[in-house]
Write a protein that holds these residues in place. Structure first.
Motif, PDB file in Angstrom:
ATOM      1  N   MET A  51      17.097   4.517   2.270  1.00 50.31           N
ATOM      2  CA  MET A  51      17.672   3.431   1.488  1.00 50.31           C
ATOM      3  C   MET A  51      18.922   2.949   2.214  1.00 50.31           C
ATOM      4  O   MET A  51      19.743   3.753   2.650  1.00 50.31           O
ATOM      5  N   SER A  52      19.027   1.636   2.379  1.00 50.93           N
ATOM      6  CA  SER A  52      20.231   1.080   2.987  1.00 50.93           C
ATOM      7  C   SER A  52      20.764  -0.022   2.091  1.00 50.93           C
ATOM      8  O   SER A  52      20.011  -0.770   1.484  1.00 50.93           O
ATOM      9  N   THR A  53      22.083  -0.076   2.006  1.00 54.37           N
ATOM     10  CA  THR A  53      22.730  -1.104   1.199  1.00 54.37           C
ATOM     11  C   THR A  53      23.738  -1.826   2.075  1.00 54.37           C
ATOM     12  O   THR A  53      24.190  -1.322   3.095  1.00 54.37           O
ATOM     13  N   GLY A  54      24.078  -2.993   1.680  1.00 60.19           N
ATOM     14  CA  GLY A  54      25.016  -3.797   2.448  1.00 60.19           C
ATOM     15  C   GLY A  54      24.698  -5.258   2.204  1.00 60.19           C
ATOM     16  O   GLY A  54      24.525  -5.682   1.059  1.00 60.19           O
ATOM     17  N   ASN A  55      24.581  -6.027   3.273  1.00 58.23           N
ATOM     18  CA  ASN A  55      24.233  -7.438   3.129  1.00 58.23           C
ATOM     19  C   ASN A  55      22.844  -7.590   2.497  1.00 58.23           C
ATOM     20  O   ASN A  55      22.602  -8.506   1.740  1.00 58.23           O
ATOM     21  N   VAL A  56      21.931  -6.692   2.867  1.00 61.72           N
ATOM     22  CA  VAL A  56      20.570  -6.704   2.305  1.00 61.72           C
ATOM     23  C   VAL A  56      20.246  -5.288   1.868  1.00 61.72           C
ATOM     24  O   VAL A  56      20.417  -4.345   2.622  1.00 61.72           O
ATOM     25  N   ASN A  57      19.807  -5.129   0.634  1.00 57.20           N
ATOM     26  CA  ASN A  57      19.382  -3.831   0.149  1.00 57.20           C
ATOM     27  C   ASN A  57      17.924  -3.611   0.547  1.00 57.20           C
ATOM     28  O   ASN A  57      17.079  -4.460   0.310  1.00 57.20           O
ATOM     29  N   ALA A  58      17.650  -2.475   1.154  1.00 56.33           N
ATOM     30  CA  ALA A  58      16.285  -2.179   1.602  1.00 56.33           C
ATOM     31  C   ALA A  58      15.973  -0.721   1.313  1.00 56.33           C
ATOM     32  O   ALA A  58      16.858   0.133   1.322  1.00 56.33           O
ATOM     33  N   SER A  59      14.708  -0.451   1.028  1.00 63.17           N
ATOM     34  CA  SER A  59      14.264   0.917   0.824  1.00 63.17           C
ATOM     35  C   SER A  59      12.857   1.075   1.386  1.00 63.17           C
ATOM     36  O   SER A  59      12.079   0.131   1.436  1.00 63.17           O
ATOM     37  N   SER A  85       7.543  -0.299   1.151  1.00 64.71           N
ATOM     38  CA  SER A  85       8.827  -0.815   1.637  1.00 64.71           C
ATOM     39  C   SER A  85       9.239  -2.035   0.820  1.00 64.71           C
ATOM     40  O   SER A  85       8.401  -2.849   0.443  1.00 64.71           O
ATOM     41  N   LYS A  86      10.549  -2.136   0.598  1.00 68.15           N
ATOM     42  CA  LYS A  86      11.093  -3.278  -0.130  1.00 68.15           C
ATOM     43  C   LYS A  86      12.395  -3.680   0.525  1.00 68.15           C
ATOM     44  O   LYS A  86      13.213  -2.838   0.889  1.00 68.15           O
ATOM     45  N   SER A  87      12.572  -4.997   0.706  1.00 63.54           N
ATOM     46  CA  SER A  87      13.796  -5.518   1.293  1.00 63.54           C
ATOM     47  C   SER A  87      14.225  -6.745   0.507  1.00 63.54           C
ATOM     48  O   SER A  87      13.435  -7.667   0.312  1.00 63.54           O
ATOM     49  N   ALA A  88      15.454  -6.749   0.055  1.00 56.79           N
ATOM     50  CA  ALA A  88      15.992  -7.855  -0.736  1.00 56.79           C
ATOM     51  C   ALA A  88      15.109  -8.142  -1.946  1.00 56.79           C
ATOM     52  O   ALA A  88      14.781  -9.289  -2.240  1.00 56.79           O
ATOM     53  N   SER A  89      14.691  -7.090  -2.635  1.00 58.12           N
ATOM     54  CA  SER A  89      13.852  -7.173  -3.844  1.00 58.12           C
ATOM     55  C   SER A  89      12.476  -7.778  -3.586  1.00 58.12           C
ATOM     56  O   SER A  89      11.804  -8.204  -4.517  1.00 58.12           O
ATOM     57  N   VAL A  90      12.049  -7.834  -2.339  1.00 59.60           N
ATOM     58  CA  VAL A  90      10.721  -8.342  -1.980  1.00 59.60           C
ATOM     59  C   VAL A  90       9.950  -7.213  -1.307  1.00 59.60           C
ATOM     60  O   VAL A  90      10.462  -6.596  -0.363  1.00 59.60           O
ATOM     61  N   VAL A  91       8.754  -6.955  -1.793  1.00 53.08           N
ATOM     62  CA  VAL A  91       7.924  -5.909  -1.181  1.00 53.08           C
ATOM     63  C   VAL A  91       7.530  -6.372   0.227  1.00 53.08           C
ATOM     64  O   VAL A  91       6.972  -7.446   0.404  1.00 53.08           O
ATOM     65  N   SER A  92       7.846  -5.556   1.218  1.00 48.95           N
ATOM     66  CA  SER A  92       7.570  -5.933   2.606  1.00 48.95           C
ATOM     67  C   SER A  92       6.543  -5.026   3.276  1.00 48.95           C
ATOM     68  O   SER A  92       6.158  -5.267   4.410  1.00 48.95           O
ATOM     69  N   GLY A  93       6.102  -3.997   2.586  1.00 49.51           N
ATOM     70  CA  GLY A  93       5.073  -3.118   3.126  1.00 49.51           C
ATOM     71  C   GLY A  93       4.460  -2.285   2.024  1.00 49.51           C
ATOM     72  O   GLY A  93       5.175  -1.727   1.196  1.00 49.51           O
ATOM     73  N   GLU A  94       3.136  -2.227   2.000  1.00 54.65           N
ATOM     74  CA  GLU A  94       2.433  -1.386   1.033  1.00 54.65           C
ATOM     75  C   GLU A  94       1.092  -1.007   1.643  1.00 54.65           C
ATOM     76  O   GLU A  94       0.241  -1.854   1.885  1.00 54.65           O
ATOM     77  N   ARG A  95       0.940   0.288   1.938  1.00 53.48           N
ATOM     78  CA  ARG A  95      -0.271   0.767   2.596  1.00 53.48           C
ATOM     79  C   ARG A  95      -0.676   2.099   1.998  1.00 53.48           C
ATOM     80  O   ARG A  95       0.150   3.003   1.867  1.00 53.48           O
ATOM     81  N   TRP A  96      -1.952   2.231   1.658  1.00 49.94           N
ATOM     82  CA  TRP A  96      -2.525   3.456   1.114  1.00 49.94           C
ATOM     83  C   TRP A  96      -3.788   3.764   1.908  1.00 49.94           C
ATOM     84  O   TRP A  96      -4.582   2.861   2.165  1.00 49.94           O
ATOM     85  N   ALA A  97      -3.965   4.995   2.316  1.00 48.86           N
ATOM     86  CA  ALA A  97      -5.124   5.331   3.141  1.00 48.86           C
ATOM     87  C   ALA A  97      -5.598   6.745   2.834  1.00 48.86           C
ATOM     88  O   ALA A  97      -4.815   7.610   2.437  1.00 48.86           O
ATOM     89  N   GLY A  98      -6.894   6.958   3.032  1.00 54.55           N
ATOM     90  CA  GLY A  98      -7.479   8.274   2.871  1.00 54.55           C
ATOM     91  C   GLY A  98      -8.622   8.469   3.840  1.00 54.55           C
ATOM     92  O   GLY A  98      -9.322   7.514   4.202  1.00 54.55           O
ATOM     93  N   LEU A  99      -8.796   9.698   4.298  1.00 51.35           N
ATOM     94  CA  LEU A  99      -9.872  10.052   5.223  1.00 51.35           C
ATOM     95  C   LEU A  99     -10.408  11.421   4.841  1.00 51.35           C
ATOM     96  O   LEU A  99      -9.635  12.359   4.636  1.00 51.35           O
ATOM     97  N   PHE A 100     -11.723  11.520   4.705  1.00 49.77           N
ATOM     98  CA  PHE A 100     -12.382  12.816   4.513  1.00 49.77           C
ATOM     99  C   PHE A 100     -13.364  12.991   5.653  1.00 49.77           C
ATOM    100  O   PHE A 100     -14.156  12.098   5.939  1.00 49.77           O
ATOM    101  N   GLN A 101     -13.289  14.126   6.334  1.00 50.04           N
ATOM    102  CA  GLN A 101     -14.213  14.401   7.429  1.00 50.04           C
ATOM    103  C   GLN A 101     -14.768  15.811   7.280  1.00 50.04           C
ATOM    104  O   GLN A 101     -14.045  16.742   6.947  1.00 50.04           O
ATOM    105  N   SER A 102     -16.055  15.941   7.534  1.00 45.76           N
ATOM    106  CA  SER A 102     -16.720  17.231   7.493  1.00 45.76           C
ATOM    107  C   SER A 102     -17.366  17.491   8.851  1.00 45.76           C
ATOM    108  O   SER A 102     -18.095  16.640   9.365  1.00 45.76           O
ATOM    109  N   ASN A 103     -17.074  18.654   9.443  1.00 45.00           N
ATOM    110  CA  ASN A 103     -17.632  19.048  10.738  1.00 45.00           C
ATOM    111  C   ASN A 103     -18.542  20.253  10.537  1.00 45.00           C
ATOM    112  O   ASN A 103     -18.220  21.156   9.756  1.00 45.00           O
TER     113      ASN A 103
END
Length: 160
Positions: A51-59, A85-103
């Motif tokens: 989380m960073s604060t200052g001129n632009v708040n980002a998390s 991810s969120k910057s200046a109250s705007v969502v700037s990144g959202e990623r969800w992933a899953g992998l199942f592997q059977s050997n």
């Protein structure tokens, strides 16, 4: 302006103080660690937050989990991850992933595999991506400290 700066500095000092006072935590595997609670199962995880604060708040927050289960010639792995991810109250990144592997081990160095993969990235241009693949692999090096594996699992069906 000065009050915002002081508030940001105070938040940073409090965060650093809390991290310094917290006991050190190690999630890495230890050579002298006791055996797993459930035989054949293992796993690891990561979690992070900035989380960073200052001129632009980002998390930014992210997490990853990996699980593995071995039973005779079978080895199953599950990987889950998320990023937000969120910057200046705007969502700037959202990623969800899953992998199942059977050997399945055919001989000591050779195996066949099948995998299911799903990714939902709001900023990738795709609604989602998914795939079902099968393939084969070869274990070149397998020791307690080193591993070198080659896999050809490009045969499959994918959905974008």
């Amino acid at each position: 302006m000065i009050d915002k700066f002081r508030a940001g500095m105070m938040a940073g000092v409090l965060t650093l103080g809390a991290l310094a006072a917290a006991p050190p935590i190690s999630l890495a595997a230890d050579a002298n660690a006791p055996p797993p609670l459930i035989p054949g199962w293992g796993g690891k995880g990561e979690i992070g937050y900035v989380m960073s604060t200052g001129n632009v708040n980002a998390s930014n927050a992210d997490a990853k989990l990996d699980f593995a289960h071995a039973d005779g010639p079978w080895k199953d792995t599950l990987h889950l991850e998320g990023l937000y991810s969120k910057s200046a109250s705007v969502v700037s990144g959202e990623r969800w992933a899953g992998l199942f592997q059977s050997n399945y081990l055919i001989t000591q160095p050779m195996f066949v595999c099948g995998a299911l993969r799903y990714t939902d990235d709001k900023f990738s241009g795709f609604v989602y991506q998914g795939s079902v693949t099968v393939g084969a692999g070869y274990n070149f090096i397998t020791t307690a400290t080193d591993k070198l594996v080659a896999t050809a699992d490009d045969l499959g069906l994918g959905l974008d």
